[in-house]
Design a protein around this motif. Sequence first.
Motif, mmCIF file in Angstrom:
data_model
loop_
_atom_site.group_PDB
_atom_site.id
_atom_site.type_symbol
_atom_site.label_atom_id
_atom_site.label_comp_id
_atom_site.label_asym_id
_atom_site.label_seq_id
_atom_site.Cartn_x
_atom_site.Cartn_y
_atom_site.Cartn_z
ATOM 1 N N PHE A 48 1.018 -1.110 -0.049
ATOM 2 C CA PHE A 48 -0.188 -0.053 0.082
ATOM 3 C C PHE A 48 0.771 1.414 -0.078
ATOM 4 C CE2 PHE A 48 -3.133 -2.947 1.549
ATOM 5 C CZ PHE A 48 -4.363 -2.525 0.989
ATOM 6 N N ASP A 49 0.380 2.087 -1.079
ATOM 7 C CA ASP A 49 1.268 3.484 -1.158
ATOM 8 C C ASP A 49 0.545 4.471 -0.442
ATOM 9 O OD1 ASP A 49 3.828 2.542 -2.204
ATOM 10 O OD2 ASP A 49 2.656 2.149 -4.146
ATOM 11 N N ILE A 50 1.025 5.380 0.078
ATOM 12 C CA ILE A 50 0.341 6.725 0.482
ATOM 13 C C ILE A 50 -0.017 7.552 -0.484
ATOM 14 C CG2 ILE A 50 0.234 8.629 2.304
ATOM 15 C CD1 ILE A 50 2.568 7.032 3.763
ATOM 16 N N VAL A 51 -1.315 7.950 -0.774
ATOM 17 C CA VAL A 51 -1.757 8.717 -1.964
ATOM 18 C C VAL A 51 -2.459 9.858 -1.227
ATOM 19 C CG1 VAL A 51 -1.537 6.890 -3.454
ATOM 20 C CG2 VAL A 51 -3.756 7.463 -2.259
ATOM 21 N N GLY A 52 -2.831 9.879 -0.122
ATOM 22 C CA GLY A 52 -3.567 11.050 0.657
ATOM 23 C C GLY A 52 -2.993 11.467 1.586
ATOM 24 N N PHE A 53 -2.630 12.805 1.901
ATOM 25 C CA PHE A 53 -1.802 13.366 3.069
ATOM 26 C C PHE A 53 -2.735 14.384 3.877
ATOM 27 C CE2 PHE A 53 0.584 12.460 -0.848
ATOM 28 C CZ PHE A 53 1.567 11.665 -0.378
ATOM 29 N N PRO A 54 -2.867 13.863 5.248
ATOM 30 C CA PRO A 54 -3.834 14.620 5.793
ATOM 31 C C PRO A 54 -3.687 16.087 6.124
ATOM 32 C CG PRO A 54 -2.770 12.897 7.396
ATOM 33 C CD PRO A 54 -2.480 12.788 5.877
ATOM 34 N N LEU A 55 -2.484 16.449 6.296
ATOM 35 C CA LEU A 55 -2.096 17.764 6.653
ATOM 36 C C LEU A 55 -1.682 18.665 5.123
ATOM 37 C CD1 LEU A 55 0.000 17.374 9.904
ATOM 38 C CD2 LEU A 55 -2.087 18.706 9.455
ATOM 39 N N LYS A 56 -1.918 18.102 3.947
ATOM 40 C CA LYS A 56 -1.477 18.994 2.836
ATOM 41 C C LYS A 56 -2.559 19.868 2.685
ATOM 42 C CE LYS A 56 -0.811 18.346 -2.096
ATOM 43 N NZ LYS A 56 0.796 19.022 -2.097
ATOM 44 N N ASP A 57 -2.002 21.381 2.691
ATOM 45 C CA ASP A 57 -2.595 22.607 2.700
ATOM 46 C C ASP A 57 -3.837 22.585 3.624
ATOM 47 O OD1 ASP A 57 -1.723 22.744 0.179
ATOM 48 O OD2 ASP A 57 -3.058 21.588 -0.959
ATOM 49 N N LYS A 58 -3.283 21.971 4.920
ATOM 50 C CA LYS A 58 -4.250 22.293 6.051
ATOM 51 C C LYS A 58 -3.372 22.888 7.136
ATOM 52 C CE LYS A 58 -7.502 18.964 4.871
ATOM 53 N NZ LYS A 58 -8.310 17.570 5.093
ATOM 54 N N PRO A 59 -3.867 23.507 8.215
ATOM 55 C CA PRO A 59 -3.203 24.036 9.318
ATOM 56 C C PRO A 59 -2.831 22.916 10.074
ATOM 57 C CG PRO A 59 -5.375 24.864 9.453
ATOM 58 C CD PRO A 59 -5.377 23.956 8.034
ATOM 59 N N LEU A 60 -1.767 22.878 10.999
ATOM 60 C CA LEU A 60 -1.380 21.834 11.833
ATOM 61 C C LEU A 60 -2.241 21.786 12.732
ATOM 62 C CD1 LEU A 60 0.578 19.863 12.801
ATOM 63 C CD2 LEU A 60 2.042 21.606 13.898
ATOM 64 N N GLU A 61 -2.897 22.862 13.574
ATOM 65 C CA GLU A 61 -3.946 22.948 14.413
ATOM 66 C C GLU A 61 -5.192 22.140 14.255
ATOM 67 O OE1 GLU A 61 -2.701 25.659 12.955
ATOM 68 O OE2 GLU A 61 -1.089 26.201 14.418
ATOM 69 N N SER A 62 -5.474 21.805 12.824
ATOM 70 C CA SER A 62 -6.667 21.129 12.538
ATOM 71 C C SER A 62 -6.727 19.784 12.541
ATOM 72 C CB SER A 62 -7.076 21.406 11.153
ATOM 73 O OG SER A 62 -6.239 21.025 10.201
ATOM 74 N N TYR A 63 -5.281 19.187 13.115
ATOM 75 C CA TYR A 63 -5.173 17.773 12.837
ATOM 76 C C TYR A 63 -5.358 17.116 14.127
ATOM 77 C CZ TYR A 63 -2.658 13.477 12.184
ATOM 78 O OH TYR A 63 -2.276 12.151 11.773
ATOM 79 N N VAL A 64 -5.965 15.804 13.933
ATOM 80 C CA VAL A 64 -6.514 15.064 15.256
ATOM 81 C C VAL A 64 -5.436 14.038 15.288
ATOM 82 C CG1 VAL A 64 -8.289 13.980 16.271
ATOM 83 C CG2 VAL A 64 -8.975 15.995 14.878
ATOM 84 N N TRP A 65 -4.547 14.139 16.360
ATOM 85 C CA TRP A 65 -3.519 13.037 16.477
ATOM 86 C C TRP A 65 -4.398 11.936 17.211
ATOM 87 C CZ3 TRP A 65 1.698 13.523 15.403
ATOM 88 C CH2 TRP A 65 2.005 14.866 14.985
#
Length: 311
Positions: A48-65
């Motif tokens: 499986f290759d990574i094709v979707g990056f959750p922080l691409k063009d998004k603020p770091l503050e929006s990421y749910v760790w």
Amino acid sequence: MYFGVDTSRLALPSEGFWEKVSDEGEYYSFIDEWHRTLCMPKEKGYYFDIVGFPLKDKPLESYVWPSPFHEEKLDAIKNLAEEYRATSRAALCMPTIGNGFLQFGAQLFGYDDWFAMLLLEPLKVECFLEKLLEVKTGYWEGVLNRLGDLVDVICESDDLGTQEGPWIDPNLWRRLMKPRLATLIGSIKKIRPGIKVFFHSDGSMYHFIPDLIEIDVDILNPIQVSAKGMDTKRLKREFGKDIVFWGGGVDTQWVLPRGTIQDVKDEVKRRIDDLAPGGGFVFAAVHNIQADVPPENILAMVETLHEYGVY
């Protein structure tokens, strides 16, 4: 038993996303606990290759760790470790959460964006690295406090090299990533002073080895002998007194898949001759043995190890 494997891998159970794999179109795909989208071709697909990056063009503050671990997972892994310990003398090895400080940024932001950020947005990069350090520290504290001396080796990973050289300027890595890795290793060894730290990095990473030794890495893997600067005789001569080489036993890029049986035997003997003298060598192939490797070459590798790889 024939292969003589003397390590066992301990890993937390997955979040269950394997049960949610989509098979629409020409690919299998799923979204993992880090919110990355991964795809694998149905036709002749092995990874499986990574094709979707959750922080691409998004603020770091929006990421749910994700949580570093769940208590029920630790209960399950402790039961497995106790089972291994009761039935085998193998060393028990525990992998990290996520990935390394350099590579994981690329896997969440996207490779182009991440490598540009390293130069153009250093404050954002440092905020990300500090949060990743916090998550990793929490993970290892939870694991080691629960499992105690059941774990012999902890495994951190970060691919620092390509086929021809470092991923980034080593001085940039020393400024941004090395201090965080040093802090992480220090916290691990404070909890378990006798534990061994195994560091995985593919590629040409000769220039990073003195730094890894300096911050108390005990084991280097996988020793990609086909990469530039990764000559096993030189590595043993320069670093063999300070670090264990785990891997490098046979080239899996060219010799093992494409060589003759005799080529494989000659390669294995050469690597043993280079890396084994004086100890500090755990025989293993360079990374995973791929699907195109002839079975007879795998047997030749093992037979040669049994013949020449005994002290």
